[in-house]
Scaffold this motif. Structure first.
Motif, PDB file in Angstrom:
ATOM      1  N   ILE A 194      11.502  -3.819   3.732  1.00 56.39           N
ATOM      2  CA  ILE A 194      10.279  -2.927   2.611  1.00 56.39           C
ATOM      3  C   ILE A 194      10.561  -3.891   1.660  1.00 56.39           C
ATOM      4  N   ARG A 195       8.986  -4.633   1.821  1.00 59.30           N
ATOM      5  CA  ARG A 195       9.102  -5.840   0.649  1.00 59.30           C
ATOM      6  C   ARG A 195       8.266  -4.926  -0.666  1.00 59.30           C
ATOM      7  N   ILE A 196       9.167  -5.681  -1.869  1.00 57.91           N
ATOM      8  CA  ILE A 196       8.577  -4.804  -3.545  1.00 57.91           C
ATOM      9  C   ILE A 196       8.631  -6.672  -4.308  1.00 57.91           C
ATOM     10  N   ARG A 197       7.674  -6.482  -5.170  1.00 60.23           N
ATOM     11  CA  ARG A 197       8.007  -7.037  -6.507  1.00 60.23           C
ATOM     12  C   ARG A 197       9.255  -7.016  -7.063  1.00 60.23           C
ATOM     13  N   LYS A 198       9.747  -7.898  -7.612  1.00 63.86           N
ATOM     14  CA  LYS A 198      11.102  -8.363  -7.839  1.00 63.86           C
ATOM     15  C   LYS A 198      11.641  -7.393  -9.053  1.00 63.86           C
ATOM     16  N   THR A 199      12.393  -6.743  -8.914  1.00 66.52           N
ATOM     17  CA  THR A 199      13.227  -6.142 -10.122  1.00 66.52           C
ATOM     18  C   THR A 199      14.830  -5.898 -10.220  1.00 66.52           C
ATOM     19  N   ASP A 200      15.097  -5.447 -10.877  1.00 66.95           N
ATOM     20  CA  ASP A 200      16.590  -5.031 -11.290  1.00 66.95           C
ATOM     21  C   ASP A 200      16.998  -4.204 -10.000  1.00 66.95           C
ATOM     22  N   ILE A 201      17.862  -4.254  -8.656  1.00 63.70           N
ATOM     23  CA  ILE A 201      17.823  -3.484  -8.025  1.00 63.70           C
ATOM     24  C   ILE A 201      19.577  -3.481  -7.755  1.00 63.70           C
ATOM     25  N   SER A 202      20.128  -2.990  -6.536  1.00 62.62           N
ATOM     26  CA  SER A 202      21.910  -2.601  -6.458  1.00 62.62           C
ATOM     27  C   SER A 202      21.355  -1.877  -4.891  1.00 62.62           C
ATOM     28  N   SER A 203      22.444  -2.916  -4.304  1.00 60.63           N
ATOM     29  CA  SER A 203      22.266  -1.528  -2.754  1.00 60.63           C
ATOM     30  C   SER A 203      23.187  -0.707  -3.045  1.00 60.63           C
ATOM     31  N   ILE A 229      15.839   4.617  -1.745  1.00 61.53           N
ATOM     32  CA  ILE A 229      14.431   4.880  -1.804  1.00 61.53           C
ATOM     33  C   ILE A 229      13.726   6.191  -0.908  1.00 61.53           C
ATOM     34  N   VAL A 230      12.980   6.347  -1.758  1.00 61.15           N
ATOM     35  CA  VAL A 230      11.977   7.815  -0.934  1.00 61.15           C
ATOM     36  C   VAL A 230      10.991   7.234  -1.012  1.00 61.15           C
ATOM     37  N   PHE A 231      10.232   7.870   0.489  1.00 60.35           N
ATOM     38  CA  PHE A 231       8.905   7.542   0.521  1.00 60.35           C
ATOM     39  C   PHE A 231       8.787   8.524   0.963  1.00 60.35           C
ATOM     40  N   ARG A 232       7.917   9.340   1.272  1.00 64.97           N
ATOM     41  CA  ARG A 232       7.104  10.376   1.700  1.00 64.97           C
ATOM     42  C   ARG A 232       7.995  11.688   2.050  1.00 64.97           C
ATOM     43  N   GLY A 233       9.158  11.812   1.221  1.00 66.50           N
ATOM     44  CA  GLY A 233      10.469  12.643   1.869  1.00 66.50           C
ATOM     45  C   GLY A 233      11.311  11.879   2.546  1.00 66.50           C
ATOM     46  N   LEU A 236      16.189  -4.681   2.992  1.00 68.07           N
ATOM     47  CA  LEU A 236      16.634  -4.305   4.915  1.00 68.07           C
ATOM     48  C   LEU A 236      17.600  -2.950   4.471  1.00 68.07           C
ATOM     49  N   VAL A 237      16.658  -1.698   4.826  1.00 65.17           N
ATOM     50  CA  VAL A 237      17.016   0.001   4.416  1.00 65.17           C
ATOM     51  C   VAL A 237      17.063   0.617   6.147  1.00 65.17           C
ATOM     52  N   LYS A 238      18.148   1.602   5.960  1.00 67.78           N
ATOM     53  CA  LYS A 238      18.266   2.480   6.978  1.00 67.78           C
ATOM     54  C   LYS A 238      18.164   3.589   6.817  1.00 67.78           C
ATOM     55  N   LEU A 239      17.308   4.993   7.327  1.00 68.08           N
ATOM     56  CA  LEU A 239      16.612   5.623   7.650  1.00 68.08           C
ATOM     57  C   LEU A 239      17.701   6.599   7.181  1.00 68.08           C
ATOM     58  N   LYS A 240      17.768   7.552   6.415  1.00 62.85           N
ATOM     59  CA  LYS A 240      19.159   8.736   5.973  1.00 62.85           C
ATOM     60  C   LYS A 240      18.695   9.859   6.543  1.00 62.85           C
ATOM     61  N   LYS A 253       0.457  -0.969   0.092  1.00 68.45           N
ATOM     62  CA  LYS A 253      -0.070   0.059  -0.092  1.00 68.45           C
ATOM     63  C   LYS A 253       0.456   1.319  -0.214  1.00 68.45           C
ATOM     64  N   ASN A 254       2.145   1.256   0.243  1.00 66.69           N
ATOM     65  CA  ASN A 254       2.855   2.309   0.581  1.00 66.69           C
ATOM     66  C   ASN A 254       3.657   2.262  -1.152  1.00 66.69           C
ATOM     67  N   ARG A 255       3.409   3.757  -1.709  1.00 70.26           N
ATOM     68  CA  ARG A 255       4.195   3.858  -2.778  1.00 70.26           C
ATOM     69  C   ARG A 255       5.228   4.487  -2.786  1.00 70.26           C
ATOM     70  N   ILE A 256       6.152   3.639  -3.289  1.00 67.64           N
ATOM     71  CA  ILE A 256       7.737   4.109  -3.177  1.00 67.64           C
ATOM     72  C   ILE A 256       8.756   4.710  -4.218  1.00 67.64           C
ATOM     73  N   GLU A 257       9.177   5.438  -3.800  1.00 63.75           N
ATOM     74  CA  GLU A 257      10.330   5.571  -5.477  1.00 63.75           C
ATOM     75  C   GLU A 257      12.112   5.441  -5.364  1.00 63.75           C
ATOM     76  N   ILE A 258      12.449   4.722  -6.368  1.00 61.43           N
ATOM     77  CA  ILE A 258      13.566   4.276  -6.436  1.00 61.43           C
ATOM     78  C   ILE A 258      14.748   5.188  -6.966  1.00 61.43           C
ATOM     79  N   TYR A 259      15.612   5.799  -6.747  1.00 61.26           N
ATOM     80  CA  TYR A 259      16.296   5.692  -7.266  1.00 61.26           C
ATOM     81  C   TYR A 259      17.690   6.287  -7.353  1.00 61.26           C
TER      82      TYR A 259
END
Length: 108
Positions: free
Chosen positions: A63-72, A77-81, A102-106, A9-15
């Protein structure tokens, strides 16, 4: 247990950090790659006292998302600023179409 897709339910953006040629030389810029629906869950949090009456936050989320090509290395990841650094990426072996980040708030 509810359907997994209904919990995304959370709209996230990948940069992604990309090199950009400028007047002063090469710099790095965050470029929006994709928007996803995901499930964000709090994992842990703590504060650490530093030198000179400073405090550092250490807050981790899953954060759980559908499988995609992403690296650490070069994705954030950006969610609501809020900006998150990707620490680990691991697949969900039961439901093969998803990955967990597994992400860490920056905080800056």
């Amino acid at each position: 247990m509810s359907n997994l897709a209904s919990r995304l339910k959370n709209r996230i953006e990948i940069y992604e950090k990309r090199k950009v040629a400028g007047k002063l030389g090469t710099t790095y810029e965050d470029v929006l790659i994709k928007k996803f629906w995901g499930e964000i869950k709090f994992q842990s949090g703590s504060t650490i006292s530093g030198e000179g009456d400073t405090e550092a936050n250490n807050t981790r989320f899953k954060i759980r998302i559908r499988k995609t090509d992403i690296s650490s290395e070069n994705h954030t990841i950006v969610f609501r600023g809020l900006r998150f650094e990707i620490e680990y990426i691991y697949p969900d072996f039961k439901k093969n179409g998803f990955i967990d980040l597994l992400v860490k708030l920056k905080t800056e």
